[in-house]
Write an enzyme that holds these catalytic residues in place. Structure first.
Site, PDB file in Angstrom:
ATOM      1  N   LYS A  25      16.283  43.195  50.564  1.00  0.00           N
ATOM      2  CA  LYS A  25      16.015  44.469  49.910  1.00  0.00           C
ATOM      3  C   LYS A  25      17.320  45.241  49.771  1.00  0.00           C
ATOM      4  O   LYS A  25      18.333  44.903  50.394  1.00  0.00           O
ATOM      5  CB  LYS A  25      14.978  45.287  50.677  1.00  0.00           C
ATOM      6  N   LYS A  83       6.781  41.390  49.325  1.00  0.00           N
ATOM      7  CA  LYS A  83       6.272  42.611  49.949  1.00  0.00           C
ATOM      8  C   LYS A  83       6.028  43.682  48.894  1.00  0.00           C
ATOM      9  O   LYS A  83       6.912  43.969  48.078  1.00  0.00           O
ATOM     10  CB  LYS A  83       7.268  43.123  50.989  1.00  0.00           C
TER      11      LYS A  83
END
Length: 235
Positions: A25, A83
């Site tokens: 991320k 996610k």
């Protein structure tokens, strides 16, 4: 232990330390900032199955079409898990109504060959029964994090009883369960006793414990050792 990384150099560090899940991320872009697919693909190719990988789909408002498209784009990189954040509409302006989140979950469909993890945010007042909605939507896991990266850790914004109920609800539904949110070494032992499947880290692994800074190998090894010690004691 989940370790969040932003590039190949950081992935090398955490893989050498033996982390269980490398999470991709962009920490400079809020809680679930997404990296470019080519960066994720590069790391997945480097890891080559030596440990699990996950990547975030971005900080997206609860719209099923937008969330599904973002998840499909990330899934195409070859990660093991994608996610998706369960952000209530207008959450940055104080919105805490989860009706749109539930509708969004109902409009999502499975990804071919890739597992899905839903991310709840303890500082956005999520109802615990959202875990049931995640399970009913066919997700493989659920985790809780913090959305507002203002220095408050997960235990600062969620009580022990709430976290225990979250973990218990996830386990009852057969969901993979994780806890994250500005966690430090001192949080490891008490959270391990709640028996989540994993704890997630970013800031504690960085220089000055600042999540936007680069990871440090010594910090990663130290946190990894603390997680292993806590698991041994809990067993």
């Amino acid at each position: 232990m989940l370790a969040s990384v932003r590039d190949l150099d950081e992935a090398r560090i955490v893989l050498d330390a033996g982390v269980d899940l490398i999470d991709l991320k962009q920490p400079a872009d809020g809680a679930l900032g997404a990296l470019p697919p080519e960066v994720i693909s590069e790391v997945v190719g480097f890891v080559a199955g030596r440990t699990l990988t996950s990547a975030t789909a971005g900080n997206i408002e609860p719209d099923a079409e937008a969330v599904q498209a973002a998840m499909q784009s990330i899934a195409a990189t070859g990660v093991d898990y994608v996610k998706a954040g369960l952000f209530p509409a207008a959450w940055q302006q104080g919105g805490r109504d989860y009706a749109a989140v539930r509708a969004c979950l109902g409009g999502l469909v499975p990804l071919n060959g890739v597992r899905r993890i839903a991310v709840m945010f303890a500082d956005l007042a999520p109802p615990l029964d959202l875990v049931d909605a995640v399970a009913e939507a066919g997700f493989d896991g659920v985790m809780v994090d913090t959305a507002l990266k203002t220095g408050h850790s997960l235990p600062d914004v969620a009580t022990d009883d709430w976290l225990a109920a979250f973990v218990g609800g996830a386990r009852a539904r057969g969901l993979l369960c994780g806890l994250a949110g500005s966690l430090r070494e001192g949080h490891i032992a008490p959270l391990t006793r709640l028996a989540p499947d994993y704890l997630g880290f970013r800031g504690a692994l960085c220089a000055g414990q600042a999540r936007a800074h680069a990871l440090g190998a010594d910090a990663v090894r130290r946190v990894r050792g603390a997680v292993q010690a806590a698991q041994h004691l809990a067993a």
